[in-house]
Design a protein around this motif. Structure first.
Motif, PDB file in Angstrom:
ATOM      1  N   THR A   1      -1.765   7.977   1.587  1.00 45.98           N
ATOM      2  CA  THR A   1      -1.328   8.560   0.323  1.00 45.98           C
ATOM      3  C   THR A   1       0.000   7.948  -0.124  1.00 45.98           C
ATOM      4  O   THR A   1       0.213   7.683  -1.316  1.00 45.98           O
ATOM      5  N   ALA A   2       0.887   7.720   0.851  1.00 41.32           N
ATOM      6  CA  ALA A   2       2.183   7.111   0.525  1.00 41.32           C
ATOM      7  C   ALA A   2       1.977   5.720  -0.078  1.00 41.32           C
ATOM      8  O   ALA A   2       2.647   5.351  -1.063  1.00 41.32           O
ATOM      9  N   GLN A   3       1.073   4.954   0.478  1.00 43.22           N
ATOM     10  CA  GLN A   3       0.768   3.622  -0.069  1.00 43.22           C
ATOM     11  C   GLN A   3       0.273   3.743  -1.509  1.00 43.22           C
ATOM     12  O   GLN A   3       0.693   3.005  -2.395  1.00 43.22           O
ATOM     13  N   ALA A   4      -0.636   4.721  -1.727  1.00 42.06           N
ATOM     14  CA  ALA A   4      -1.225   4.875  -3.059  1.00 42.06           C
ATOM     15  C   ALA A   4      -0.207   5.385  -4.078  1.00 42.06           C
ATOM     16  O   ALA A   4      -0.180   4.943  -5.232  1.00 42.06           O
ATOM     17  N   VAL A   5       0.639   6.320  -3.642  1.00 43.70           N
ATOM     18  CA  VAL A   5       1.564   6.959  -4.578  1.00 43.70           C
ATOM     19  C   VAL A   5       2.847   6.137  -4.752  1.00 43.70           C
ATOM     20  O   VAL A   5       3.383   6.036  -5.847  1.00 43.70           O
ATOM     21  N   ALA A   6       3.332   5.542  -3.640  1.00 45.41           N
ATOM     22  CA  ALA A   6       4.653   4.913  -3.682  1.00 45.41           C
ATOM     23  C   ALA A   6       4.692   3.499  -3.118  1.00 45.41           C
ATOM     24  O   ALA A   6       5.756   2.898  -3.025  1.00 45.41           O
TER      25      ALA A   6
END
Lengths: 554, 217
Positions: free
Chosen positions: B106-111
Motif C-alpha cells: 500500500t505504501a508503494q501504491a500511495v507514496a
C-alpha cells in the motif's frame, strides 16, 4: 492425592482428594467444573454418589497463579483454536470462556441477577422464540439456595422480576459505579446500588471480604468473589468427589444398548506427557458450556448417532446465543478512576421487559462495567479504528471515563450455530468448533435502544461526550431444553431425550436468556437437576429414555 | 505533542506492595524483552515503523520508550493461542506476515516507497487507507480483509502490548496492582496517597476525533 491449592490468603485447600480408577464405573462423570459442573459435583457427592469431574484446565492457586495484570492472565481463558464467522462474528477466548477449576466463574464480574418470570414464557407473552419447559417457580427455590451458597450481596428488596432480596448487604460502589446511579436518578430511572453481585460484604468461612482492588475479571486473589472454585468445589472434594484436572474430553462412547459408557479424554501428566484414558461411568453429565458441550456431542459420532450424540433432533449446536453487551462510556470533567472497586456494583432492570412503546420485544439491563487499561484501549480501537495521538490522548482520559454495559436479550435463531470445522484441529488433534453468528432485526433495534439509553444516563450524570462499541458477552443455547424430543436436545430435567443416562447441564440448555448474566441460573439449574437425580437414580429413571412409554416418572 | 498528564507517576515504585506473582509477571515484562526471532529484517523494520505510528512515543526519551515490536514478533513465533480465528482470516502469525507485506504494498501504491522509509505524515496516510478498509494492494484484495486486520491484529495487539507496560500505566494515571493492599479512596475519583496527581491539560484534554493526519471519512 493431597491437594495444595491456595483459595485465599488464609485458606490453603490441602484436603486428601479421593481418586477413582478410570476402569471403575463411577455413578457420575461430569465434564466441566464451572457454574454448572461445580454445583453438580458438590450436590451429587453430598447425595452419596461417586463422582469424577473432568476439567480441561488446571487449578487456579490464588497466590501463585492469579495476578493483578491483564496481559498476564491468559491462563483463565479457553485459548485453543475455534473458528468464528457469520455476519456478526463473535470473539472468543478472553471474556466469554473459562478454563481451569471453577470455569468462567473464576473471572466473571459476578453480577448474579435472576431471570424474570416472563423470561420463561416469551413465546406465550411476546410471540417470539420459545417458552421454557419449566417456570420461574420451578427454579425459584434453587435461586434462593444459590444466593445463600455463593453467596450474593444486593438490595434487601429487589424491585424487578419476582419479589426477593439478598442475604448480604451491597458493597460500596466506586466512583464509576456511582455515575450509573447518578445518571439514572437524574432521569427518574429506577436503579439499585449493590448488584446483585456474588461478592459478599462479609467474611464467608475462610474467605475474607472484598478489599476493593477492582481486578475481579482476572480472578479474585482475595477469595472474596464467589466462584465455584471457592463456593462449591472444596465441599465437593470434602464429600468424596474427584476433580481431575488437565483432562480434555474428546468423545462420549455409546455401548451396544444405546447407553453412554463413560468419557474418553486426553490427560496431560505433570511434565507434559499426554495419555489417553476412558473414565467409566453409570451416567455422564456434560457441563462444558455453550461451545464445548455441542462440540463434544457433535464429535461423538456412532452408527446410532451419525450426526452427533443425542442429536436425533438435529438441534445440537443450534440456537447459539450471545448476550448483547455493548459498552458505552462517557468522559467526565472530574476524575473517576474507574479501576477501583469491583466493576459490578449497580444496575437497572427498568428496561428488561417488553414495552409496547418500543420497536422491539424483550429488552436490556444497564450494568456497571469498568474496563482496565488494555480493555479500554481495545474499546477505543474498535470504536473507530483511531491510532496515533488520537488513541494515546483518548487513553490519557482513562481516569475521566466511566462506562456502562448494556446487557441485552438476543433472541435464539436456528441460523446461529456451532458446527464442527471440516479441516481444522486443535493442539490435541480434536476437530474444532465453528461458530456462525448474525444479529437479526429485533436484536439490532434492542441494542440501538440500549446504547441510546446508556448514553442518556451518562450524559445526565455529567459526561461531556459519550462513546459506544457493540460487544457481546455470555454464550448459551446450543443444547436447548424443551417439551418434546423433536423440539429440543434435553428435557426439563436436563436429560437427553435420546440417551437414557446422558445429561447436559450448563448454559447450553437455556432456551432463551433474558437480560440476566447466566451464572446463577446455570447453578440453579444444576442444583435442581441434582435434586431430581437424587430421587431419579434409585427409582431407575435413567434406565429408559424419557419419552419411552415404560420410563419411570419421578 | 502528547503532554505528560501525570508527571510524578511511577507505579513501579509501588512494587514492594504487590504480591510476588504479580510483581514477577510485571518485572519480567519490563526487564526481559525478547529478541527478534520471527520476522526477517524488512518485515521487522515495517513492524517497528507501524508500532511507532500507532503508539507514538516521541514525547519520551529513547531509553524510556516501551518496546512493542519484539513482543509481537515473539507472539508470532510462540504459537500461543488466543482462543479463536475469524473464518476470513489466516492464523495470527500469517496475518502479521501478510499484513506487513500489505503495508509495504500500500505504501508503494500511495507514496511510492516502502512503509518504513516514509516520513510520518505519509505513513499516516497509508494507515488511514487501511483503516478505511479498502487500501490498494494484492494482499488486502486477496488474502486479508484490511479493516479486520487493522482493528483485530494491528491496533488491538499493539495497544495490548503497550498498555501492559508500567510506563503506559504512568501515562494514563492507572494505579496498577493493588493486592494485598486494596484501595481506600473510592469516592469522587479520589487519589490514594501513593497514586499520581493529575496535571490537567490546558485547554481540557481532547479525547475524541480521528487520528491526526487522518483523511476525514
Amino acid at each position: 492425592m493431597k491437594l495444595d491449592v491456595r483459595l485465599s490468603p488464609n485458606w490453603l485447600l490441602d484436603l486428601e482428594m479421593r481418586e477413582y480408577r478410570p476402569q471403575d464405573a463411577v455413578d457420575f462423570c461430569i465434564i466441566g467444573t464451572g457454574a454448572g459442573g461445580g454445583v453438580l459435583a458438590q450436590r451429587l457427592a453430598r447425595f452419596g454418589f461417586s463422582v469424577v469431574a473432568l476439567e480441561a484446565g488446571d487449578w487456579h492457586d490464588s497466590e501463585r497463579d492469579m495476578v493483578s495484570d491483564e496481559a498476564g492472565s491468559g491462563r483463565l481463558y479457553w485459548n485453543d483454536l475455534r473458528i468464528t464467522g457469520g455476519q456478526d462474528p463473535l470473539e472468543f477466548g478472553a471474556n466469554n470462556s473459562g478454563r481451569g477449576v471453577g470455569g468462567g466463574t473464576v473471572h466473571y464480574a459476578a453480577f448474579c441477577p435472576r431471570l424474570h418470570p416472563s423470561d420463561f414464557r416469551v413465546r406465550t407473552l411476546d410471540g417470539v422464540a420459545v417458552d421454557w419447559p419449566i417456570s420461574y417457580q420451578d427454579l425459584e427455590p434453587y435461586y434462593e439456595d444459590m444466593e445463600r451458597e455463593y453467596p450474593v450481596s444486593g438490595p434487601a428488596h429487589f424491585p424487578w422480576g419476582a419479589p426477593h432480596g439478598y442475604p448480604y448487604a451491597p458493597l460500596e460502589a466506586g466512583t464509576a459505579g456511582q455515575m450509573l446511579i447518578k445518571g439514572c436518578q437524574a432521569l427518574g430511572i429506577r436503579v439499585v446500588a449493590g448488584g446483585p453481585v456474588a461478592i459478599p460484604s462479609g467474611r464467608v468461612g475462610k474467605r475474607p471480604h472484598c478489599i476493593q482492588r477492582g481486578f475481579c475479571l482476572l480472578g479474585c486473589k482475595v477469595g472474596a468473589k464467589s466462584s465455584t472454585l471457592v463456593s462449591h468445589i472444596p465441599d465437593a472434594i470434602a464429600r468424596g468427589a474427584e476433580i481431575r484436572t488437565a483432562c480434555m474430553a474428546f468423545e462420549i462412547p455409546l455401548d451396544q444398548a444405546g447407553r453412554v459408557s463413560g468419557v474418553r479424554y486426553y490427560r496431560t501428566l505433570p511434565g507434559g506427557r499426554r495419555i489417553e484414558e476412558e473414565q467409566r461411568a453409570q451416567a455422564v453429565i456434560v457441563a462444558g458450556y455453550a461451545i464445548e458441550t455441542p462440540r463434544l456431542l457433535l464429535n461423538s459420532t456412532s452408527e446410532r448417532f451419525p450426526d452427533g450424540l443425542a442429536n436425533s433432533s438435529g438441534l445440537v449446536g443450534r440456537y447459539l446465543m450471545a448476550q448483547a453487551g455493548p459498552v458505552v462510556w462517557g468522559r467526565f470533567p472530574d476524575l473517576i478512576r474507574q479501576y477501583k472497586s469491583p466493576p459490578a456494583c449497580a444496575l437497572s432492570e427498568a428496561f428488561c421487559e417488553t414495552d409496547a412503546a418500543n420497536d422491539f420485544v424483550r429488552g436490556y439491563a444497564l450494568q456497571t462495567v469498568a474496563p482496565l487499561p488494555i480493555a479500554m484501549a481495545h474499546l477505543i480501537a474498535e470504536e473507530d479504528g483511531r491510532f496515533g495521538e488520537g488513541l494515546v490522548r483518548a487513553m490519557q482520559d482513562y481516569n475521566h471515563d466511566a462506562a456502562i454495559g448494556v446487557l441485552g436479550e438476543i433472541l435464539p435463531d436456528e441460523r446461529n450455530t456451532v458446527t464442527i470445522h471440516p479441516t481444522e484441529r486443535d493442539r490435541f488433534g480434536i476437530p474444532v468448533p465453528y461458530m456462525r453468528f448474525s444479529l437479526f432485526e429485533n436484536d439490532r433495534r434492542m441494542m440501538a435502544a440500549g446504547i441510546a439509553r446508556a448514553r442518556a444516563v451518562l450524559t445526565a450524570a455529567g459526561a461531556t461526550e459519550t462513546h459506544a462499541v457493540p460487544r457481546y458477552a455470555h454464550l448459551v443455547g446450543t443444547a436447548r431444553m424443551g417439551f418434546t424430543p423433536a423440539d429440543s436436545v434435553v428435557d426439563r430435567w436436563c436429560r437427553s431425550w435420546d440417551v437414557p443416562n446422558l445429561l447436559v447441564c450448563d448454559g447450553s440448555v437455556l432456551p432463551t436468556q433474558g437480560s440476566a448474566n447466566p451464572a446463577l441460573t446455570i447453578s440453579a439449574l444444576a442444583a435442581r437437576t441434582s435434586d431430581w437425580l437424587r430421587r431419579a437414580v434409585p427409582a431407575g429413571a435413567l434406565a429408559r429414555r424419557p419419552s419411552d412409554p415404560t420410563a419411570v416418572e419421578v | 505533542m502528547i503532554s505528560d498528564r501525570y508527571p510524578d507517576a511511577d507505579v513501579l515504585e509501588q512494587r514492594g506492595h504487590w504480591d510476588d506473582a504479580t510483581r514477577q509477571v510485571v518485572l519480567d515484562r519490563v526487564h526481559n524483552v525478547p529478541s527478534f526471532h520471527y520476522f526477517d529484517a524488512q518485515a521487522r523494520e515495517t513492524l517497528e515503523a507501524l508500532c511507532a505510528r500507532i503508539i507514538p512515543q516521541d514525547h519520551r526519551p529513547a531509553a524510556r520508550r516501551v518496546p512493542i515490536a519484539p513482543w509481537i514478533d515473539d507472539r508470532c513465533a510462540s504459537d500461543t493461542g488466543v482462543g479463536f480465528r475469524f473464518d476470513d482470516m489466516p492464523d495470527d502469525a500469517t496475518a502479521w506476515t501478510l499484513g506487513l507485506a500489505g503495508l509495504d504494498e500500500t505504501a508503494q501504491a500511495v507514496a511510492g516507497a516502502r512503509f518504513s522509509v516514509l516520513p510520518p505524515d505519509r505513513q499516516d496516510l497509508v494507515l488511514e487507507a487501511i483503516r478505511q478498509g479498502d487500501p490498494p494492494g494484492d494482499v488486502w484484495r486477496r488474502r486479508v480483509p484490511a479493516r479486520r486486520w487493522w482493528i483485530q491484529v494491528a491496533l488491538k495487539q499493539i495497544s495490548g502490548v503497550y498498555y501492559a507496560h508500567p510506563s503506559a500505566w504512568d501515562e494514563i494515571g492507572f494505579g496498577g496492582p493493588a493486592y494485598p493492599r486494596g484501595y481506600a479512596a473510592l469516592n469522587f475519583g479520589a487519589r490514594e496517597h501513593w497514586e499520581a496527581t493529575e496535571v490537567p491539560d490546558s485547554p481540557p484534554a481532547i479525547s475524541g476525533g480521528a487520528a491526526p493526519g487522518a483523511v476525514p471519512s
